[in-house]
Design an enzyme around this catalytic site. Structure first.
Site, short mmCIF file in Angstrom:
data_model
loop_
_atom_site.label_atom_id
_atom_site.label_comp_id
_atom_site.label_asym_id
_atom_site.label_seq_id
_atom_site.Cartn_x
_atom_site.Cartn_y
_atom_site.Cartn_z
N HIS A 1 0.84 -1.21 0.00
CA HIS A 1 0.00 0.00 0.00
C HIS A 1 0.87 1.26 0.00
O HIS A 1 1.83 1.36 0.77
CB HIS A 1 -0.92 0.00 1.22
N PRO A 2 0.56 2.22 -0.85
CA PRO A 2 1.42 3.39 -1.03
C PRO A 2 1.15 4.57 -0.11
O PRO A 2 1.70 5.65 -0.31
CB PRO A 2 1.12 3.79 -2.49
N CYS A 3 0.34 4.39 0.93
CA CYS A 3 -0.09 5.53 1.74
C CYS A 3 1.07 6.23 2.45
O CYS A 3 0.97 7.42 2.77
CB CYS A 3 -1.15 5.11 2.75
N ARG A 4 2.19 5.52 2.72
CA ARG A 4 3.31 6.14 3.44
C ARG A 4 4.50 6.43 2.52
O ARG A 4 5.51 6.97 2.98
CB ARG A 4 3.78 5.24 4.59
#
EC number: 2.3.2.-
Length: 314
Positions: free
Chosen positions: A262-265
């Site tokens: 997941h690219p959220c960070r």
């Protein structure tokens, strides 16, 4: 319950991505995000220095208008994975929180002090040679070393044969040495080593909502059969399973679903790296994005031997 939450989040993000306008102005230095044009530039740089990575198009109906038709995403195939994460030596003392201030408890580099490339190791290997420029050693030579090393057995993407997307390309690793290595282990009585050998196909896409690259992976066993979700989770740091890593549909390819980091960070981690380099008197060019990106996501998949960029100099 976590799977249900992830499914709901995934659907919501699909809608959000559809409604999000394409980023036009560069905000790389300020926030760590990139435009589609910068993603393509970074991808070209990666392909040039590490030719095991190649551009691909995917399904025609899933082509994104904001990316060139022939450069929708990056792919590297038949990447060896010799052991499961639980086989690695691990203790709480080796753990490091990379991002502390998010609701999920931070980006955890599980093997922070073990020599496995993570965010901190990536920064340590950056040598600032001048304040005005950044140099990259010829990574292509490192990529070519795979032809001399013993890797894991090859695997085909059988799930994609009927779609016409399966083709032989330069992104597929040379697996002749892999087979020879497995045979040698068999002769030496190392049957377990063969049974543990897996291969993965890795993909890097551009996420329009988060405005960062996104990593996808799909694995195969030693018999070239697709791995189940549970088996793929064995090759992912348990701190990230069902949190940082979820099962979702690839935005450019047909089913089956794949593991996705997941690219959220990603943007925040990249911003910290940019600041670290700047503190040392250097400047990190946006073309280096994917080389650095492949460094810090290895904390999530430490046993998958995809990273041939670990010795670059800046």
């Amino acid at each position: 319950m976590q799977n249900v939450i992830n499914t709901v989040k995934g659907k919501a993000l699909e809608v959000a991505e559809y409604l999000t306008p394409v980023l036009k102005e560069s905000k790389f230095k300020e926030t760590g995000v990139i435009t589609p044009e910068e993603f393509v530039a970074a991808g070209d740089h990666l392909v040039h220095h590490c030719p095991t990575w190649q551009w691909a198009t995917g399904e025609e109906l899933k082509v994104k208008a904001y990316l060139p038709s022939g450069k929708q995403f990056l792919v590297t195939k038949n990447v060896p994975c010799y052991k499961r994460c639980k086989q690695m030596e691990y203790s709480d003392e080796l753990e490091a929180i990379i991002e502390e201030d998010d609701g999920d408890g931070g980006w955890v580099d599980t093997y922070h002090n073990t020599g496995i490339a993570g965010i901190t190791e990536a920064v340590k290997e950056i040598t600032l040679e001048s304040k005005d420029s950044i140099k990259l050693q010829d990574c292509s030579a490192l990529c070519e070393e795979e032809e001399e090393e013993d890797e894991g057995e090859a695997a085909d993407m059988e799930e994609y044969e009927e779609s016409g997307l399966l083709e032989t390309d330069e992104a597929t690793l040379d697996t002749r040495k892999i087979v020879e290595a497995c045979k040698a282990k068999t002769d030496a009585g190392g049957e377990d080593a063969i049974l543990q050998t897996r291969t993965y196909d890795l993909y890097i896409t551009y996420d329009k909502y988060y405005q960062t690259p996104r990593l996808w992976l799909f694995g195969y066993d030693e018999q070239r059969q697709p791995l189940t979700v549970e088996h793929m989770y064995e090759d992912i740091s348990q701190d990230h399973v069902k949190k940082t890593v979820t099962i979702e549909n690839h935005p450019h390819l047909p089913p089956p679903p794949m593991c996705s980091v997941h690219p959220c960070r990603h943007a925040e981690v990249m911003k910290k790296i940019i600041e670290t380099v700047a503190e040392g008197g250097g400047e990190l060019g946006v073309h280096m994005y994917l080389l650095i990106f492949l460094k810090f996501v290895q904390a999530v998949i430490p046993t998958i031997e995809y990273d041939y960029t670990r010795h670059f100099t800046m």
